[in-house]
Design an enzyme around this catalytic site. Structure first.
Site, mmCIF file in Angstrom:
data_model
loop_
_atom_site.group_PDB
_atom_site.id
_atom_site.type_symbol
_atom_site.label_atom_id
_atom_site.label_comp_id
_atom_site.label_asym_id
_atom_site.label_seq_id
_atom_site.Cartn_x
_atom_site.Cartn_y
_atom_site.Cartn_z
ATOM 1 N N GLY A 15 27.391 28.413 3.457
ATOM 2 C CA GLY A 15 28.431 29.260 2.871
ATOM 3 C C GLY A 15 27.960 30.692 2.700
ATOM 4 O O GLY A 15 26.866 31.066 3.146
ATOM 5 N N PHE A 16 28.772 31.462 2.029
ATOM 6 C CA PHE A 16 28.488 32.894 1.876
ATOM 7 C C PHE A 16 27.176 33.123 1.111
ATOM 8 O O PHE A 16 26.188 33.623 1.676
ATOM 9 C CB PHE A 16 29.698 33.542 1.181
ATOM 10 C CG PHE A 16 29.441 34.892 0.579
ATOM 11 C CD1 PHE A 16 28.797 35.895 1.293
ATOM 12 C CD2 PHE A 16 29.877 35.161 -0.717
ATOM 13 C CE1 PHE A 16 28.576 37.149 0.726
ATOM 14 C CE2 PHE A 16 29.668 36.408 -1.288
ATOM 15 C CZ PHE A 16 29.007 37.397 -0.563
ATOM 16 N N ILE A 17 27.131 32.714 -0.130
ATOM 17 C CA ILE A 17 25.912 32.967 -0.918
ATOM 18 C C ILE A 17 24.765 32.092 -0.411
ATOM 19 O O ILE A 17 23.636 32.557 -0.221
ATOM 20 C CB ILE A 17 26.166 32.719 -2.428
ATOM 21 C CG1 ILE A 17 27.259 33.667 -2.930
ATOM 22 C CG2 ILE A 17 24.869 32.900 -3.229
ATOM 23 C CD1 ILE A 17 27.646 33.504 -4.389
ATOM 24 N N ASP A 36 25.683 20.750 3.740
ATOM 25 C CA ASP A 36 26.957 21.464 3.743
ATOM 26 C C ASP A 36 27.950 20.654 4.565
ATOM 27 O O ASP A 36 27.611 20.194 5.656
ATOM 28 C CB ASP A 36 26.767 22.868 4.365
ATOM 29 C CG ASP A 36 27.870 23.823 3.994
ATOM 30 O OD1 ASP A 36 29.047 23.500 4.236
ATOM 31 O OD2 ASP A 36 27.565 24.904 3.448
ATOM 32 N N GLY A 41 31.973 26.510 4.556
ATOM 33 C CA GLY A 41 30.757 27.078 5.136
ATOM 34 C C GLY A 41 30.902 27.137 6.655
ATOM 35 O O GLY A 41 31.754 26.447 7.221
ATOM 36 N N ALA A 124 24.359 27.225 -9.381
ATOM 37 C CA ALA A 124 25.184 28.413 -9.197
ATOM 38 C C ALA A 124 26.443 28.231 -10.027
ATOM 39 O O ALA A 124 27.304 27.425 -9.692
ATOM 40 C CB ALA A 124 25.550 28.578 -7.725
ATOM 41 N N TYR A 156 38.864 25.685 -12.277
ATOM 42 C CA TYR A 156 37.542 26.052 -11.750
ATOM 43 C C TYR A 156 36.585 26.371 -12.900
ATOM 44 O O TYR A 156 35.445 25.888 -12.931
ATOM 45 C CB TYR A 156 37.679 27.250 -10.811
ATOM 46 C CG TYR A 156 36.369 27.712 -10.224
ATOM 47 C CD1 TYR A 156 35.659 26.913 -9.329
ATOM 48 C CD2 TYR A 156 35.834 28.955 -10.561
ATOM 49 C CE1 TYR A 156 34.451 27.340 -8.792
ATOM 50 C CE2 TYR A 156 34.631 29.389 -10.028
ATOM 51 C CZ TYR A 156 33.949 28.578 -9.142
ATOM 52 O OH TYR A 156 32.755 29.012 -8.630
ATOM 53 N N LYS A 160 33.204 24.197 -13.716
ATOM 54 C CA LYS A 160 31.861 24.793 -13.761
ATOM 55 C C LYS A 160 31.267 24.694 -15.166
ATOM 56 O O LYS A 160 30.050 24.552 -15.323
ATOM 57 C CB LYS A 160 31.916 26.250 -13.292
ATOM 58 C CG LYS A 160 32.009 26.368 -11.783
ATOM 59 C CD LYS A 160 30.685 25.920 -11.164
ATOM 60 C CE LYS A 160 30.675 26.022 -9.666
ATOM 61 N NZ LYS A 160 29.368 25.631 -9.104
#
Ligand code: UDP
Length: 339
Positions: A15-17, A36, A41, A124, A156, A160
């Site tokens: 993915g991005f991060i 993943d 991703g 994260a 969300y 989290k």
């Protein structure tokens, strides 16, 4: 603990991060397993590492797969848990997936990490955990302020926060060594620019494809945009610094920017002044009925600064320039953009 040469698992590593973190871990000679399912991703984010003698192994699977998670964690010293269902439009379209993946998946990772006694687990997490608390700046001990569960947006934040509760529970009950990182509006190369992406990548994609920039609401809402490299640096430090164990740390820029100002800045830096303009769109038109926006969100990063030596070094203009250049070189990624 130094990260150099360790065996690490990065969930969401395509993915991005996650993929930027993988780049940095490879530079540090780590042996990296990427877990993943490639739902959001992209193989191309890590393809440069997937060579026969490369240090990265990709396992294409879901973090809800208990057996597999268990096997993969067993071989690793550090786990960076970056996999999650992310993207505000996804929260309002698919709260069930958000909760299942983010909560059940994280529980699997934690169980495996406990069983195999990993040396460090990095979660994260997100500034979204604070909900709509408008206190500025927000410190890690501040209240979460959420709207009703009719509003899907909060799923969300709730997922989290549950992850954070689980992590703290595993730390206190089993002695797991975790660090929780609350990322603030991360942007940079490789970020999704579809309807599910963040505002920065969407604005850049719109500007580069000759579309007007879609400003939702009145554009006066603010965010603190944080460049990916600073986030990666903070994330690696979190794994290395012993005093971070058991802590929740904000990672973000403290430079507050209005969305309308971001739109004008992107137009200027992309060199499309006079060709495209910001247009105002009511929230409901884009997100539907079950969305609520946050007026502002500013981090207090004094804890991360003290413990990790963290600071957000990249200013918004520099970060946007880098990101715009990347999208220009990777024009294929702009095909994601619709509205
Ligand atoms: N936003 C916008 N236009 C877009 C996408 C987002 O004006 O095309 C706004 C959104 O309503 C919010 C802010 O930009 O006020 C940041 O949105 P993003 O989805 O990047 O992240 P958030 O901070 O809301 O989680």
């Amino acid at each position: 603990m130094k990260i150099e040469g360790l065996k690490v698992l990065v969930t969401g590593g395509a993915g991005f991060i996650g993929s930027h973190l993988v780049d940095r871990l490879v530079d540090a000679s780590c042996q990296v397993i990427v877990l993943d399912n490639l739902s959001t991703g992209k193989l191309e984010n890590i393809a440069h590492h997937l060579t026969p003698n490369g240090k990265v192994r990709l396992v294409k699977a879901d973090i809800r797969n208990v057996e597999l998670v268990n096997q993969l964690v067993k071989d690793c010293q550090v786990v960076f848990h970056e996999a999650a269902v992310v993207g505000v439009k996804r929260y309002v379209e698919n709260p069930i997936d958000v909760i299942e993946v983010n909560v059940l998946g994280t529980h699997n990772i934690l169980e495996a990490a406990r069983k195999h006694d990993v040396e460090r687990l990095i979660l994260a997490s997100t500034s979204e955990v604070y909900g709509k608390n408008i206190k500025a700046p927000l410190s890690e001990g501040d209240d979460r302020v959420l709207g009703p569960t009719y509003i899907d947006r909060w799923c969300y934040s709730t997922s989290k926060a549950l992850d954070e509760h689980l992590v703290i529970g595993y730390h206190r009950r089993y002695g797991l060594k975790p660090v929780i990182l609350r990322y603030f509006n991360v942007y940079g190369p490789r970020q999704e620019c579809s309807a599910y992406g963040g505002v920065v990548s969407r604005f850049i994609a719109q500007a580069l494809t000759g579309r007007d920039l879609t400003v939702f609401g009145d554009g006066k809402q603010t965010r603190c945009f944080t460049y990916i490299e600073d986030i990666v640096e903070g994330t690696i430090r979190a794994a290395e610094v012993d005093e971070a164990i058991g802590k929740i740390l904000n990672l973000g820029s403290t430079n507050e920017t209005k969305i309308i100002d971001l739109a004008h800045l992107v137009i200027k830096l992309a060199g499309v002044e006079g060709k495209v303009k910001p247009i105002y769109i009511p929230y409901e038109k884009f997100y539907g009925r079950w969305y609520e926006d946050l007026p502002r969100r500013v981090p207090d990063v004094s804890e991360a600064s003290k413990i990790l030596g963290f600071s957000s070094k990249t200013n918004l203009v520099e970060g946007l320039r880098e990101t715009i250049e990347w999208y220009k070189r990777n024009f294929n990624r702009l095909s994601e953009i619709t509205l």
